[in-house]
Design a protein around this motif. Sequence first.
Motif, PDB file in Angstrom:
ATOM      1  N   ILE A  46       0.852  -1.184   0.000  1.00 15.09           N
ATOM      2  CA  ILE A  46       0.000   0.000   0.000  1.00 15.09           C
ATOM      3  C   ILE A  46       0.885   1.230   0.000  1.00 15.09           C
ATOM      4  O   ILE A  46       2.056   1.159   0.390  1.00 15.09           O
ATOM      5  CB  ILE A  46      -0.926   0.045   1.242  1.00 15.09           C
ATOM      6  N   PHE A  47       0.359   2.364  -0.443  1.00 15.13           N
ATOM      7  CA  PHE A  47       1.109   3.611  -0.388  1.00 15.13           C
ATOM      8  C   PHE A  47       0.760   4.331   0.899  1.00 15.13           C
ATOM      9  O   PHE A  47      -0.395   4.666   1.144  1.00 15.13           O
ATOM     10  CB  PHE A  47       0.777   4.508  -1.584  1.00 15.13           C
ATOM     11  N   GLU A  48       1.751   4.556   1.726  1.00 15.15           N
ATOM     12  CA  GLU A  48       1.556   5.298   2.981  1.00 15.15           C
ATOM     13  C   GLU A  48       2.879   5.955   3.347  1.00 15.15           C
ATOM     14  O   GLU A  48       3.873   5.267   3.599  1.00 15.15           O
ATOM     15  CB  GLU A  48       1.095   4.369   4.094  1.00 15.15           C
ATOM     16  N   GLY A 334      -8.447  12.659 -10.938  1.00 14.79           N
ATOM     17  CA  GLY A 334      -8.386  12.057  -9.615  1.00 14.79           C
ATOM     18  C   GLY A 334      -9.307  10.861  -9.488  1.00 14.79           C
ATOM     19  O   GLY A 334     -10.505  10.966  -9.749  1.00 14.79           O
ATOM     20  N   LEU A 335      -8.730   9.724  -9.102  1.00 10.55           N
ATOM     21  CA  LEU A 335      -9.502   8.523  -8.802  1.00 10.55           C
ATOM     22  C   LEU A 335      -9.474   8.185  -7.316  1.00 10.55           C
ATOM     23  O   LEU A 335     -10.441   7.658  -6.777  1.00 10.55           O
ATOM     24  CB  LEU A 335      -8.971   7.327  -9.600  1.00 10.55           C
ATOM     25  N   ALA A 336      -8.342   8.453  -6.641  1.00  4.94           N
ATOM     26  CA  ALA A 336      -8.232   8.180  -5.206  1.00  4.94           C
ATOM     27  C   ALA A 336      -9.270   8.982  -4.446  1.00  4.94           C
ATOM     28  O   ALA A 336      -9.663  10.072  -4.860  1.00  4.94           O
ATOM     29  CB  ALA A 336      -6.830   8.537  -4.714  1.00  4.94           C
ATOM     30  N   THR A 341      -2.905   9.169  -1.218  1.00  6.98           N
ATOM     31  CA  THR A 341      -3.140   7.738  -1.079  1.00  6.98           C
ATOM     32  C   THR A 341      -3.462   7.148  -2.446  1.00  6.98           C
ATOM     33  O   THR A 341      -3.927   7.865  -3.344  1.00  6.98           O
ATOM     34  CB  THR A 341      -4.295   7.447  -0.099  1.00  6.98           C
ATOM     35  N   ASP A 342      -3.212   5.846  -2.586  1.00 13.40           N
ATOM     36  CA  ASP A 342      -3.618   5.161  -3.805  1.00 13.40           C
ATOM     37  C   ASP A 342      -4.924   4.395  -3.607  1.00 13.40           C
ATOM     38  O   ASP A 342      -5.325   3.596  -4.448  1.00 13.40           O
ATOM     39  CB  ASP A 342      -2.521   4.202  -4.278  1.00 13.40           C
ATOM     40  N   ASP A 343      -5.591   4.662  -2.503  1.00 15.14           N
ATOM     41  CA  ASP A 343      -6.827   3.954  -2.151  1.00 15.14           C
ATOM     42  C   ASP A 343      -8.013   4.600  -2.862  1.00 15.14           C
ATOM     43  O   ASP A 343      -8.296   5.787  -2.689  1.00 15.14           O
ATOM     44  CB  ASP A 343      -7.020   4.006  -0.630  1.00 15.14           C
ATOM     45  N   TRP A 344      -8.707   3.826  -3.656  1.00 23.20           N
ATOM     46  CA  TRP A 344      -9.895   4.380  -4.320  1.00 23.20           C
ATOM     47  C   TRP A 344     -11.143   3.570  -3.971  1.00 23.20           C
ATOM     48  O   TRP A 344     -12.169   3.669  -4.633  1.00 23.20           O
ATOM     49  CB  TRP A 344      -9.660   4.457  -5.829  1.00 23.20           C
ATOM     50  N   ASP A 371      -3.606   2.425  -9.150  1.00 21.01           N
ATOM     51  CA  ASP A 371      -3.128   1.423 -10.091  1.00 21.01           C
ATOM     52  C   ASP A 371      -4.006   1.357 -11.331  1.00 21.01           C
ATOM     53  O   ASP A 371      -5.223   1.559 -11.270  1.00 21.01           O
ATOM     54  CB  ASP A 371      -3.116   0.047  -9.404  1.00 21.01           C
ATOM     55  N   ALA A 372      -3.360   1.053 -12.469  1.00 18.74           N
ATOM     56  CA  ALA A 372      -4.087   1.001 -13.738  1.00 18.74           C
ATOM     57  C   ALA A 372      -5.207  -0.025 -13.719  1.00 18.74           C
ATOM     58  O   ALA A 372      -6.201   0.115 -14.443  1.00 18.74           O
ATOM     59  CB  ALA A 372      -3.114   0.696 -14.877  1.00 18.74           C
TER      60      ALA A 372
END
Length: 459
Positions: A46-48, A334-336, A341-344, A371-372
């Motif tokens: 995860i991205f943190e 923007g999707l997150a 964060t990379d959390d969507w 992520d794609a």
Amino acid sequence: MKVAVFGCGYVGLVTGACLSALGHQVECVDVDPRKVETINRGETPIFEPGLEAMLKENLAAGRFRATLDAQGALEGARLSMIAVGTPDRDGHIDLSFVEGVARTIGAHLRTAPDDHTVVVKSTVVPGTTLGLVARTLEAASGRVAGEDFGVAMNPEFLREGFAVQDFMEPDRIVLGHLGVQAGQALEALYAGFACPKLHVNPTEAEFIKYASNALLATCISFANELYTLCEATPGADGRKVLEILHMDRRLTPVHQGEAVRPGLLSYLFGGVGYGGSCLPKDLNAITAMARERGLPAPLLDQVVAVNRRRPAAIVDRLARELGGLQGRTVALLGLAFKPGTDDWRHSPSQPLVDALLAQGATVRAWDPLVDAGAVAAWGGRVALHRTSAVLAGAHAAVLATAWPELTAWPWADLVGTMATPVVLDGRNALEHVAWPGSVRYVPVGRGPALASREHHVHG
């Protein structure tokens, strides 16, 4: 002490890494071999911010490791933590992962020393720890919760993007425990912190977590409902209304002559709605609990309803600006669910895309971290971009996530590459851009007359 943390997801991994940084011996258990291998290489799934550096340091020091071996992790552990997911299933909380881990720990407790304490870290509806978890532990162990082993509920208050900081610099630690033994174990676990440590029962601890998230969601939906009213009122500026509301001394107290702005005020602005892994599922869980108990929860029901309506209202507004969306290309920025964060998960971007596609638009998405694979759910109808080229040929841009990178884009040049320069700012993050006179800049929360003059004001 040795701690076994079950779950290498967001809460479990951050908790395990931070506890090891405090000097505890931590083993994080997961069922995904690839995730375990990734973590043991010092990489985070995860991205943190700050997490990967902390992970590498404690792996090297031998204080932390991820493992598939639940029994090995439990051997010699004084405390085990249940930090697995509690996903939303058809509007109800799914406790199957929690129950499965409780069964595993319970089997270990048959022969474990009497000083072991089981701590629920997952967000669970009130009554779960003393109900489902305690019953499962007792059935699997043949022993009595609160007498032969400790049981506790220790909620997390981690903000994505600030989780390491929030864990290491807590404002309070809630210790919801059954019996003295569990309370002492938790005190020892968090001995390094000087913040208030609040001893309550497990059910109160569960309620405290839900109360926290319900209040944040209520603030957001209140702001969005106000924005909706302002958008229908010529000359009204919802952001200005809320900024002045924030100045009330009951919201912004003055200390030693200086105004102190509480962090809660950041939730009292409108936008495209709340999202993420916590607020949507937790509001669904607490309202479902109320229905199951035959209790009305009209305020929280409407908090959820307002949030669900907001993305569609944004898309309808864009359709009015463009005279319809059929055949139009829209760049979704923007999707997150929030920056950093990379959390969507449950991000407002998902219903935004759904509504755009339903009205016949072609959608391009931009996000620096997500992520794609996130756009795969739309079967190739949504392309993911990483650069500002997402705007080229677009009939409109919709800002859904207030990524700071967007404020640095050379907008005066980029709008010239658009088919029609319409920018709907779902977070009002681009208010200070000097827009060329040809641009229709549409902020949220503003009435028609004021919004239509935006390009003259900024041009």
